[in-house]
Design an enzyme around this catalytic site. Structure first.
Site: not given
Ligand code: SIN
Length: 354
Positions: A38, A118-119
């Site tokens: 993200t 983040t995932d």
């Molecule tokens: C994010 O980064 O918050 C979600 C998408 C990802 O993990 O690439």
């Protein structure tokens, strides 16, 4: 820019130098490795923070959004991948860890920052914590809002991550996560919110420290061995390890299918203190007796799993995951099996150590 995932991907390397008024030799040399997420996301509308495409903004644009980086460090940037981190693969983990080790083995680089989704950030961070062979800082960061959003959190997170990587205090602390002004250890940190900007916590133990306005301060140190003090190396064939959840009405179908597929390990996301529904506990005990490594973790989200507590580990040949959640327990189990670890006694030692 190409998408990366599965076993086949290419590395598009790009060097980005940021001009600075400071003498070059006064600033640490930090490599920024971009992988997507993200933080590199783009939405059609600046008010949109949920419907967007992750991993489409290049590392040059991420850096351009933070002109003050040049006052903190000399930046060498590489676009290692451009993925939504839900699609992180074992092949990309290998490539990323090998690239980090190669960069840190030279005298040209003083630290590494990795931008990531983040995932699965906590999984990648823990993998690197166990396989990077350097005491130089490695700091992961990310964002909850895409780069195009009003109040995007990525630029400040990136600046703070570079600040941490450039700080002498980060040496020897293992792999770190700099997010929303806090510094976390890769072992402890977990994502705890699907949408909030303060999305990462270190349950039970808390953050290692904080970073703000160009200053990084550590309030405690990492206790368990990591990086240069582990026996784990990247590059060995990844053993098949899967995760099974325990829940009301769980059946043994999944365990039977995994054993039939030839997995070498199963991590159980158990209830409570790693307790397992009776219908799958026996199937897991049968798997353990056939040489499949079975690790009891918990789906709860904080606390530890006590050995021989909610299940008789000694009698059933199980291993307790200690404080690792199921996803990090899988990382450690894969590395331990790849390093030749076998049997519950040896594997329990790994979980009690790392
Ligand atoms: C994010 O980064 O918050 C979600 C998408 C990802 O993990 O690439």
């Amino acid at each position: 820019m190409s998408k990366h995932g599965g076993a086949s991907f290419t590395i598009a390397a790009m060097n980005t130098s940021i001009a600075s008024s400071l003498p070059a030799n006064a600033r640490p040399r930090i490599a920024v490795l971009a992988t997507g997420g993200t933080i590199a996301g783009s939405a059609a509308d600046a008010a949109n923070t949920a419907g967007y495409q992750a991993g489409v903004v290049g590392v040059d644009q991420l850096l351009a959004a933070v002109p003050s980086l040049s006052a903190v460090a000399q930046i060498h940037a590489e676009q290692v991948a451009s993925i939504d981190s839900k699609d992180m693969s074992l092949a990309l983990w290998t490539t990323l860890a090998q690239r980090v080790n190669a960069l840190l083995s030279t005298d040209e680089i003083d630290g590494v920052v990795i931008t990531h989704g983040t995932d699965t950030l906590e999984e990648t961070a823990y993998l690197l914590h166990l396989t990077v062979k350097s005491t130089k800082p490695v700091v992961l960061t990310a964002a909850m809002r895409p780069a195009t959003a009003l109040s995007a959190d990525g630029p400040l997170n990136l600046l703070n991550a570079v600040t941490v990587a450039a700080s002498g205090a980060a040496h020897g602390q293992g792999v770190l996560v700099a997010f929303n002004n806090r510094i976390h250890s890769a072992r402890d940190v977990v994502k705890t919110s699907t949408f909030a900007v303060d999305a990462f916590q270190s349950p039970e133990v808390g953050a290692l420290g904080w970073v703000q306005d160009g200053r990084a301060e550590f309030q405690r140190s990492v206790g368990r061995p990591h990086t240069v003090a582990t026996e784990f190396v990247i590059g060995a064939k990844w053993p098949g390890v899967e995760i099974v959840a325990s829940y009301a009405g769980a059946s043994r179908v999944v365990v039977h299918a995994l054993v039939a597929a030839g997995v070498r390990g199963i991590v159980v996301a158990g209830t409570g203190n790693g307790s397992i529904h009776a219908s799958i506990q026996q199937a897991l005990a049968d798997a353990a007796s056939q040489g499949v490594a079975v690790v009891r973790s918990s789906r709860v989200g904080s606390g530890h799993v006590m050995r021989n507590g909610a299940a008789p580990d000694d009698a059933l040949g199980f291993v307790s995951a200690n404080a690792l959640n199921p996803y990090k327990a899988r990382v450690l189990l894969m590395l331990a099996l790849a390093a030749g670890g076998a049997g519950p006694v040896v594997l329990q030692k790994a979980f009690d150590t790392y």
